[in-house]
Design a protein around this motif. Sequence first.
Motif, PDB file in Angstrom:
ATOM      1  N   ARG A  19       0.821  -1.212   0.000  1.00  0.00           N
ATOM      2  CA  ARG A  19       0.000   0.000   0.000  1.00  0.00           C
ATOM      3  C   ARG A  19       0.856   1.265   0.000  1.00  0.00           C
ATOM      4  O   ARG A  19       0.581   2.224  -0.732  1.00  0.00           O
ATOM      5  CB  ARG A  19      -0.945  -0.006   1.201  1.00  0.00           C
ATOM      6  CG  ARG A  19      -2.037  -1.058   1.107  1.00  0.00           C
ATOM      7  CD  ARG A  19      -2.901  -1.074   2.356  1.00  0.00           C
ATOM      8  NE  ARG A  19      -3.985  -2.052   2.240  1.00  0.00           N
ATOM      9  CZ  ARG A  19      -4.874  -2.291   3.181  1.00  0.00           C
ATOM     10  NH1 ARG A  19      -4.817  -1.636   4.332  1.00  0.00           N
ATOM     11  NH2 ARG A  19      -5.828  -3.192   2.998  1.00  0.00           N
ATOM     12  N   ASP A  42      -7.960  -5.264  -0.291  1.00  0.00           N
ATOM     13  CA  ASP A  42      -7.452  -4.013  -0.826  1.00  0.00           C
ATOM     14  C   ASP A  42      -8.521  -3.220  -1.571  1.00  0.00           C
ATOM     15  O   ASP A  42      -8.457  -2.003  -1.642  1.00  0.00           O
ATOM     16  CB  ASP A  42      -6.251  -4.271  -1.747  1.00  0.00           C
ATOM     17  CG  ASP A  42      -4.949  -4.344  -0.967  1.00  0.00           C
ATOM     18  OD1 ASP A  42      -4.816  -3.587   0.001  1.00  0.00           O
ATOM     19  OD2 ASP A  42      -4.074  -5.145  -1.322  1.00  0.00           O
ATOM     20  N   TRP A  45     -10.132  -1.218   1.029  1.00  0.00           N
ATOM     21  CA  TRP A  45      -9.229  -0.129   1.405  1.00  0.00           C
ATOM     22  C   TRP A  45      -9.319   1.009   0.403  1.00  0.00           C
ATOM     23  O   TRP A  45      -9.373   2.185   0.774  1.00  0.00           O
ATOM     24  CB  TRP A  45      -7.799  -0.669   1.490  1.00  0.00           C
ATOM     25  CG  TRP A  45      -6.752   0.366   1.765  1.00  0.00           C
ATOM     26  CD1 TRP A  45      -6.520   1.004   2.958  1.00  0.00           C
ATOM     27  CD2 TRP A  45      -5.797   0.889   0.845  1.00  0.00           C
ATOM     28  NE1 TRP A  45      -5.471   1.881   2.821  1.00  0.00           N
ATOM     29  CE2 TRP A  45      -5.009   1.828   1.544  1.00  0.00           C
ATOM     30  CE3 TRP A  45      -5.518   0.640  -0.499  1.00  0.00           C
ATOM     31  CZ2 TRP A  45      -3.960   2.521   0.934  1.00  0.00           C
ATOM     32  CZ3 TRP A  45      -4.489   1.331  -1.109  1.00  0.00           C
ATOM     33  CH2 TRP A  45      -3.714   2.271  -0.396  1.00  0.00           C
ATOM     34  N   THR A  60      -7.554  -0.339  -7.346  1.00  0.00           N
ATOM     35  CA  THR A  60      -7.181  -1.674  -6.880  1.00  0.00           C
ATOM     36  C   THR A  60      -8.022  -2.727  -7.593  1.00  0.00           C
ATOM     37  O   THR A  60      -9.151  -2.482  -8.013  1.00  0.00           O
ATOM     38  CB  THR A  60      -7.399  -1.820  -5.361  1.00  0.00           C
ATOM     39  OG1 THR A  60      -8.775  -1.601  -5.044  1.00  0.00           O
ATOM     40  CG2 THR A  60      -6.542  -0.836  -4.583  1.00  0.00           C
ATOM     41  N   CYS A 186      -2.627   5.284   5.056  1.00  0.00           N
ATOM     42  CA  CYS A 186      -1.431   4.552   5.472  1.00  0.00           C
ATOM     43  C   CYS A 186      -0.432   5.581   5.973  1.00  0.00           C
ATOM     44  O   CYS A 186      -0.667   6.793   5.913  1.00  0.00           O
ATOM     45  CB  CYS A 186      -0.867   3.725   4.320  1.00  0.00           C
ATOM     46  SG  CYS A 186      -0.348   4.681   2.889  1.00  0.00           S
TER      47      CYS A 186
END
Length: 228
Positions: A19, A42, A45, A60, A186
């Motif tokens: 990530r 993901d 995310w 993604t 992140c």
Amino acid sequence: MIIAIVNQHSSPERTVVARNLAVLRAQSGRRVCLMTTAGNGDSDWSEERSDAGVQPWIETHQVGSRAVKTRLAALRPLFDDILIDAGTRDTDGCRCVLAESRLVVVPVRGGALELDLQYRLLARLHGARTFNPAMRVLFVAVSGGGGPDVSERAAVLAHVARVDDATLADTVLHAPAARDYGPGRCVSDAITCDPDAAAELRALYDEVYPPPAPLAFAVQAQMRHQGL
């Protein structure tokens, strides 16, 4: 450029590295896709990231093992860089990813090596070289707050030595999965919250994507100016 992130144990560092490399690469202005064959969420995310308005947005794709080759062929013309979280299992999808990757990044904890699992990973990397002799392998040591100590580093170096032309990154990641930075975020989105962790991931990014030499950069700029 296709980069795979793979390991042989169910630690979160693989996903953290994937990530953050994707975010940092997209911050440089590249068209980036993060793909996973591991089913680790993901796509959720990415949706959380979009809902929170976090930039840059990362596209993604979760891909089943049998569809990897077809999906890669479709995505390659659309992106400058594809990063692939290839999981822990020895699947057809993972083997396909390794056969297509220019670089394989392997986060590994020296103090938690399960030799049987690691030997399976090493065999997988050796097998991939048969089909992809130009593939590079970069091991990344992951440690606790003060490490790695001598025994941890020795364990990682022993595994690096078992893979032809593999190298150990200068960067050491210290518990990069220890904090939650919010939905879709992140550490590379929140550098003021954890500057040390952000600096480590930036240093790893610079090893994975080294800047071009000044002369090469000048030649590339001249070619772009001349429309070549």
